[in-house]
Design a protein around this motif. Structure first.
Motif, PDB file in Angstrom:
ATOM      1  N   GLU A 146       0.964  -1.350   0.046  1.00  0.00           N
ATOM      2  CA  GLU A 146       0.050   0.404   0.387  1.00  0.00           C
ATOM      3  C   GLU A 146       0.861   1.420   0.132  1.00  0.00           C
ATOM      4  OE1 GLU A 146      -3.734   1.791   2.642  1.00  0.00           O
ATOM      5  OE2 GLU A 146      -2.324   0.395   3.829  1.00  0.00           O
ATOM      6  N   PHE A 147       1.591   1.341   1.015  1.00  0.00           N
ATOM      7  CA  PHE A 147       2.789   2.315   1.161  1.00  0.00           C
ATOM      8  C   PHE A 147       3.652   2.877  -1.029  1.00  0.00           C
ATOM      9  CE2 PHE A 147       7.618   3.569   1.765  1.00  0.00           C
ATOM     10  CZ  PHE A 147       7.139   4.525   2.648  1.00  0.00           C
ATOM     11  N   ALA A 148       3.997   1.773  -0.993  1.00  0.00           N
ATOM     12  CA  ALA A 148       5.445   2.021  -2.429  1.00  0.00           C
ATOM     13  C   ALA A 148       4.290   2.237  -3.506  1.00  0.00           C
ATOM     14  CB  ALA A 148       5.361   0.409  -3.386  1.00  0.00           C
ATOM     15  N   SER A 149       2.851   1.511  -3.351  1.00  0.00           N
ATOM     16  CA  SER A 149       2.056   2.096  -4.299  1.00  0.00           C
ATOM     17  C   SER A 149       1.081   4.020  -4.442  1.00  0.00           C
ATOM     18  CB  SER A 149       0.706   1.382  -4.387  1.00  0.00           C
ATOM     19  OG  SER A 149       0.548  -0.274  -4.563  1.00  0.00           O
ATOM     20  N   LYS A 150       0.833   3.711  -2.552  1.00  0.00           N
ATOM     21  CA  LYS A 150       0.564   5.050  -2.632  1.00  0.00           C
ATOM     22  C   LYS A 150       1.851   6.534  -3.323  1.00  0.00           C
ATOM     23  CE  LYS A 150      -1.150   8.406   1.206  1.00  0.00           C
ATOM     24  NZ  LYS A 150      -1.877   8.345   2.054  1.00  0.00           N
ATOM     25  N   TYR A 151       2.875   6.386  -2.819  1.00  0.00           N
ATOM     26  CA  TYR A 151       3.560   6.961  -3.760  1.00  0.00           C
ATOM     27  C   TYR A 151       4.815   6.275  -4.723  1.00  0.00           C
ATOM     28  CZ  TYR A 151       2.805   9.021   0.972  1.00  0.00           C
ATOM     29  OH  TYR A 151       2.021  10.046   1.776  1.00  0.00           O
ATOM     30  N   GLY A 152       4.301   6.256  -5.080  1.00  0.00           N
ATOM     31  CA  GLY A 152       4.689   5.453  -6.728  1.00  0.00           C
ATOM     32  C   GLY A 152       6.610   5.044  -6.232  1.00  0.00           C
ATOM     33  N   LEU A 153       6.921   3.819  -5.787  1.00  0.00           N
ATOM     34  CA  LEU A 153       8.084   3.204  -5.132  1.00  0.00           C
ATOM     35  C   LEU A 153       8.224   2.371  -5.401  1.00  0.00           C
ATOM     36  CD1 LEU A 153       8.320   5.046  -1.279  1.00  0.00           C
ATOM     37  CD2 LEU A 153       8.766   5.917  -3.032  1.00  0.00           C
ATOM     38  N   ARG A 154       9.646   2.076  -6.092  1.00  0.00           N
ATOM     39  CA  ARG A 154      10.640   0.665  -6.136  1.00  0.00           C
ATOM     40  C   ARG A 154      10.344  -0.393  -4.705  1.00  0.00           C
ATOM     41  NH1 ARG A 154      14.878   3.229  -8.626  1.00  0.00           N
ATOM     42  NH2 ARG A 154      16.056   2.452  -6.786  1.00  0.00           N
ATOM     43  N   ASN A 155       9.985  -2.058  -4.932  1.00  0.00           N
ATOM     44  CA  ASN A 155       9.778  -1.915  -3.651  1.00  0.00           C
ATOM     45  C   ASN A 155      10.952  -2.270  -2.467  1.00  0.00           C
ATOM     46  OD1 ASN A 155       7.957  -3.305  -4.742  1.00  0.00           O
ATOM     47  ND2 ASN A 155       8.148  -5.044  -5.064  1.00  0.00           N
ATOM     48  N   GLU A 156      12.305  -1.805  -2.902  1.00  0.00           N
ATOM     49  CA  GLU A 156      13.358  -1.875  -2.187  1.00  0.00           C
ATOM     50  C   GLU A 156      13.306  -0.313  -1.622  1.00  0.00           C
ATOM     51  OE1 GLU A 156      13.746  -1.881  -5.992  1.00  0.00           O
ATOM     52  OE2 GLU A 156      13.792  -4.004  -5.981  1.00  0.00           O
ATOM     53  N   GLN A 157      13.326   0.985  -2.047  1.00  0.00           N
ATOM     54  CA  GLN A 157      13.024   2.395  -1.789  1.00  0.00           C
ATOM     55  C   GLN A 157      11.898   1.580  -0.366  1.00  0.00           C
ATOM     56  OE1 GLN A 157      11.695   4.570  -5.086  1.00  0.00           O
ATOM     57  NE2 GLN A 157      13.704   6.028  -4.622  1.00  0.00           N
ATOM     58  N   ALA A 158      10.891   1.482  -1.156  1.00  0.00           N
ATOM     59  CA  ALA A 158       9.566   1.100  -0.177  1.00  0.00           C
ATOM     60  C   ALA A 158       9.888   0.162   1.322  1.00  0.00           C
ATOM     61  CB  ALA A 158       8.271   0.867  -0.309  1.00  0.00           C
ATOM     62  N   GLU A 159      11.345  -0.625   0.858  1.00  0.00           N
ATOM     63  CA  GLU A 159      10.832  -1.414   2.091  1.00  0.00           C
ATOM     64  C   GLU A 159      12.355  -1.087   3.000  1.00  0.00           C
ATOM     65  OE1 GLU A 159      12.373  -6.307   2.923  1.00  0.00           O
ATOM     66  OE2 GLU A 159      12.114  -5.435   0.668  1.00  0.00           O
ATOM     67  N   SER A 160      13.083   0.153   2.795  1.00  0.00           N
ATOM     68  CA  SER A 160      14.295   0.529   3.177  1.00  0.00           C
ATOM     69  C   SER A 160      12.948   1.840   4.016  1.00  0.00           C
ATOM     70  CB  SER A 160      14.779   1.272   2.562  1.00  0.00           C
ATOM     71  OG  SER A 160      15.993   1.976   2.632  1.00  0.00           O
ATOM     72  N   LEU A 161      12.534   2.078   3.405  1.00  0.00           N
ATOM     73  CA  LEU A 161      11.861   3.520   4.861  1.00  0.00           C
ATOM     74  C   LEU A 161      11.013   2.590   5.880  1.00  0.00           C
ATOM     75  CD1 LEU A 161      11.056   5.819   1.587  1.00  0.00           C
ATOM     76  CD2 LEU A 161      12.741   6.556   3.615  1.00  0.00           C
ATOM     77  N   PHE A 162      10.172   1.795   4.834  1.00  0.00           N
ATOM     78  CA  PHE A 162       9.189   0.903   5.857  1.00  0.00           C
ATOM     79  C   PHE A 162       9.906   0.299   6.881  1.00  0.00           C
ATOM     80  CE2 PHE A 162       6.066  -2.143   6.387  1.00  0.00           C
ATOM     81  CZ  PHE A 162       4.761  -1.432   6.549  1.00  0.00           C
ATOM     82  N   THR A 163      11.334  -0.421   6.838  1.00  0.00           N
ATOM     83  CA  THR A 163      11.697  -0.918   7.684  1.00  0.00           C
ATOM     84  C   THR A 163      12.410   0.412   8.946  1.00  0.00           C
ATOM     85  OG1 THR A 163      12.833  -2.852   6.268  1.00  0.00           O
ATOM     86  CG2 THR A 163      13.679  -2.417   8.156  1.00  0.00           C
ATOM     87  N   ARG A 164      12.852   1.149   8.548  1.00  0.00           N
ATOM     88  CA  ARG A 164      13.515   2.698   9.212  1.00  0.00           C
ATOM     89  C   ARG A 164      12.718   2.995  10.130  1.00  0.00           C
ATOM     90  NH1 ARG A 164      17.482   5.843   5.547  1.00  0.00           N
ATOM     91  NH2 ARG A 164      15.886   5.193   3.791  1.00  0.00           N
ATOM     92  N   PHE A 165      11.401   3.270   9.441  1.00  0.00           N
ATOM     93  CA  PHE A 165      10.589   4.188   9.650  1.00  0.00           C
ATOM     94  C   PHE A 165       9.167   3.889  10.898  1.00  0.00           C
ATOM     95  CE2 PHE A 165      12.624   7.442   7.330  1.00  0.00           C
ATOM     96  CZ  PHE A 165      13.256   7.757   8.190  1.00  0.00           C
ATOM     97  N   GLY A 166       9.125   2.123  10.268  1.00  0.00           N
ATOM     98  CA  GLY A 166       8.126   1.683  10.921  1.00  0.00           C
ATOM     99  C   GLY A 166       6.584   1.708  10.165  1.00  0.00           C
ATOM    100  N   PRO A 167       5.441   1.403  10.056  1.00  0.00           N
ATOM    101  CA  PRO A 167       4.387   1.181   9.617  1.00  0.00           C
ATOM    102  C   PRO A 167       3.435   2.430   9.052  1.00  0.00           C
ATOM    103  CG  PRO A 167       4.267  -0.684  11.530  1.00  0.00           C
ATOM    104  CD  PRO A 167       4.970  -0.091  11.494  1.00  0.00           C
ATOM    105  N   SER A 168       3.653   2.913  10.354  1.00  0.00           N
ATOM    106  CA  SER A 168       2.803   4.283  11.257  1.00  0.00           C
ATOM    107  C   SER A 168       2.198   5.264   9.834  1.00  0.00           C
ATOM    108  CB  SER A 168       3.144   4.904  12.162  1.00  0.00           C
ATOM    109  OG  SER A 168       2.456   6.553  12.000  1.00  0.00           O
ATOM    110  N   SER A 169       1.459   5.175   9.268  1.00  0.00           N
ATOM    111  CA  SER A 169       1.145   6.042   8.316  1.00  0.00           C
ATOM    112  C   SER A 169       1.176   7.792   8.075  1.00  0.00           C
ATOM    113  CB  SER A 169      -0.764   5.535   7.970  1.00  0.00           C
ATOM    114  OG  SER A 169      -1.554   6.027   8.953  1.00  0.00           O
ATOM    115  N   ILE A 170       0.980   8.120   8.776  1.00  0.00           N
ATOM    116  CA  ILE A 170       1.411   9.783   9.820  1.00  0.00           C
ATOM    117  C   ILE A 170       2.991   9.493   9.896  1.00  0.00           C
ATOM    118  CG2 ILE A 170       1.939  11.073  11.830  1.00  0.00           C
ATOM    119  CD1 ILE A 170      -0.738   9.792  12.704  1.00  0.00           C
ATOM    120  N   GLU A 171       3.513   8.691  10.331  1.00  0.00           N
ATOM    121  CA  GLU A 171       4.947   8.894   9.793  1.00  0.00           C
ATOM    122  C   GLU A 171       5.289   8.598   8.576  1.00  0.00           C
ATOM    123  OE1 GLU A 171       7.020   9.752  12.793  1.00  0.00           O
ATOM    124  OE2 GLU A 171       5.098   9.645  14.031  1.00  0.00           O
TER     125      GLU A 171
END
Length: 68
Positions: free
Chosen positions: A23-48
């Protein structure tokens, strides 16, 4: 004898509803590697993650709640 203590791991408080990685990758048009890196560092919080992407000046390519 001196006892060595491991640092405590503090879990983050989840703010907002959690995004799934897809959902995060789709919303911002990110490649899977980019989204996974950000998701791992900052967590799943939609606000963050939304605040992070706003700071990076990356507007969402998909708006919340719009399903086509």
């Amino acid at each position: 004898m001196t006892q060595i203590r491991e640092p405590e791991r503090r879990s983050r408080i989840l703010r907002g509803r959690p995004y799934s990685l897809d959902e995060f990758a789709s919303k911002y048009g990110l490649r899977n590697e980019q989204a996974e890196s950000l998701f791992t560092r900052f967590g799943p919080s939609s606000i963050e993650l939304d605040l992070l992407m706003a700071a990076k000046r990356r507007p969402p390519v998909l708006q919340d709640g719009i399903a086509e």
